[in-house]
Design a protein around this motif. Structure first.
Motif, PDB file in Angstrom:
ATOM      1  N   LEU A   1      30.999   4.878  30.889  1.00 22.33           N
ATOM      2  CA  LEU A   1      31.784   5.913  31.547  1.00 22.33           C
ATOM      3  C   LEU A   1      33.240   5.622  31.225  1.00 22.33           C
ATOM      4  O   LEU A   1      33.674   4.460  31.260  1.00 22.33           O
ATOM      5  CB  LEU A   1      31.581   5.897  33.064  1.00 22.33           C
TER       6      LEU A   1
ATOM      7  N   THR B   1      36.717   8.027  34.683  1.00 25.58           N
ATOM      8  CA  THR B   1      35.542   8.719  35.221  1.00 25.58           C
ATOM      9  C   THR B   1      34.803   7.771  36.155  1.00 25.58           C
ATOM     10  O   THR B   1      34.597   6.604  35.826  1.00 25.58           O
ATOM     11  CB  THR B   1      34.597   9.167  34.094  1.00 25.58           C
TER      12      THR B   1
ATOM     13  N   LYS C   1      22.193  13.682  31.945  1.00 28.77           N
ATOM     14  CA  LYS C   1      23.165  13.195  32.910  1.00 28.77           C
ATOM     15  C   LYS C   1      23.777  14.400  33.603  1.00 28.77           C
ATOM     16  O   LYS C   1      24.015  15.424  32.963  1.00 28.77           O
ATOM     17  CB  LYS C   1      24.269  12.383  32.242  1.00 28.77           C
TER      18      LYS C   1
ATOM     19  N   TYR D   1      27.006  15.765  35.872  1.00 31.73           N
ATOM     20  CA  TYR D   1      28.392  15.482  36.222  1.00 31.73           C
ATOM     21  C   TYR D   1      28.925  16.560  37.158  1.00 31.73           C
ATOM     22  O   TYR D   1      28.562  17.741  37.034  1.00 31.73           O
ATOM     23  CB  TYR D   1      29.274  15.467  34.966  1.00 31.73           C
TER      24      TYR D   1
ATOM     25  N   THR E   1      25.062  19.624  33.295  1.00 36.07           N
ATOM     26  CA  THR E   1      23.958  18.753  32.904  1.00 36.07           C
ATOM     27  C   THR E   1      23.929  18.673  31.387  1.00 36.07           C
ATOM     28  O   THR E   1      23.853  19.708  30.700  1.00 36.07           O
ATOM     29  CB  THR E   1      22.614  19.287  33.424  1.00 36.07           C
TER      30      THR E   1
ATOM     31  N   ARG F   1      29.941  11.142  37.590  1.00 32.07           N
ATOM     32  CA  ARG F   1      28.548  11.284  37.157  1.00 32.07           C
ATOM     33  C   ARG F   1      27.659  11.012  38.359  1.00 32.07           C
ATOM     34  O   ARG F   1      27.686   9.934  38.939  1.00 32.07           O
ATOM     35  CB  ARG F   1      28.218  10.312  36.022  1.00 32.07           C
TER      36      ARG F   1
ATOM     37  N   PHE G   1      21.684  10.126  36.452  1.00 31.01           N
ATOM     38  CA  PHE G   1      21.400   9.576  35.124  1.00 31.01           C
ATOM     39  C   PHE G   1      19.893   9.503  34.990  1.00 31.01           C
ATOM     40  O   PHE G   1      19.251   8.667  35.633  1.00 31.01           O
ATOM     41  CB  PHE G   1      22.033   8.189  34.992  1.00 31.01           C
TER      42      PHE G   1
END
Length: 272
Positions: free
Chosen positions: A115, A119, A144, A146, A195, A220, A223
């Motif tokens: 990351l 972030t 992932k 976000y 996504t 995020r 995961f």
């Protein structure tokens, strides 16, 4: 699993129900019932014999399709990485790194993917190299999720553009999903959920800049099968048994290790 060899020799491997109980699946008696009911697979083949023996170091076992962690030396940690921390165990420039979050675990852990320093959010730490490869390599397509706070009021047309695809300096890219969470005035900005399965550098920030909404803050939240949940910023914890099972199931499936019965019948489970 290797063949049992000479019948006069000591039986090889460990009884399946003992391995499952040691892994925390259930008591040995309940594990025996799971075997009899055909809910256990070893290397993709359903096993129903209570005498079955396996090698916990090499055989892959799942219960109701969910992988079981048999190797107790492997560690899986979820971290809510704060902003300002670089995603490395030792930063050559002396910036704050991830070592402060791994001190309570004796294993030598490393981060799965990265990351950006600015972030925050979900980062996986582990000593399982095979799993790390599957989770971090873009060819396996692990998604992932976000949440981006961006400048300006994002329109429905912009959301559609993100999923249709934009062209960046290193090629086209499209979000798997995009959703507008809130859109206030110009001063308050908007919240967008994206996504992606891409592992390209700073991809969310570059996509949002391309559509005219630079990122102000980025987190995020998910995961693969893991969710950040209520884990506070700057805190780390071990994965639960269910989370480990979901993660290992994903890694085995994507790595092609979820063996079909025909792939390994030349060395099937040992029975006694």
């Amino acid at each position: 699993m290797s063949p049992s060899g000479n019948q006069d020799s000591a039986p090889e491997g460990v009884r399946l129900q003992k391995v499952l109980a040691a892994a925390g699946v259930a008591s040995r008696r309940v594990c025996e019932q799971l075997i009899v009911e055909g809910r256990i697979r070893v290397n993709g083949a359903v096993v129903t014999e209570l005498g079955t023996r396996i090698d916990p170091e090499s055989d892959l076992v799942d219960v109701d399709g969910v992988a079981v962690q048999l190797d107790g030396t492997k560690r899986y940690i979820i971290l809510n990485k704060p902003r300002g921390i670089v995603s490395t165990m030792k930063d050559e420039q002396g910036r704050p790194d991830l070592r402060r979050y791994t001190r309570e675990w004796p294993e030598r852990l490393f981060n799965v993917g990265r990351l950006d320093a600015d972030t925050s959010g979900l980062l996986v730490l582990t000593n399982d190299g095979d799993l790390a490869h599957v989770l971090s390599h873009p060819s396996f397509g692990v998604t992932k999720v976000y949440i981006a706070k961006v400048e300006g009021r994002v329109s429905a047309q912009t959301i559609a553009r993100l999923t249709a695809g934009v062209t960046l300096e290193d090629g086209p890219i499209a979000a798997d999903k995009a959703r507008l969470l809130s859109a206030s005035g110009e001063g308050a900005g908007s919240l967008v959920e994206l996504t992606l399965h891409s592992g390209r550098n700073r991809i969310v920030r570059r996509m949002m800049a391309e559509v005219g909404h630079p990122v102000v803050e980025l987190v995020r939240r998910q995961f693969g099968p893991l969710h950040l949940g209520t884990l506070p910023v700057g805190k780390a914890r071990e994965l639960t048994k269910l989370e480990r099972g979901a993660l290992l199931t994903l890694s085995r499936r994507d790595a092609g290790d979820d063996r079909s019965a025909g792939d390994e019948l030349s060395a099937g489970p040992r029975s006694q």
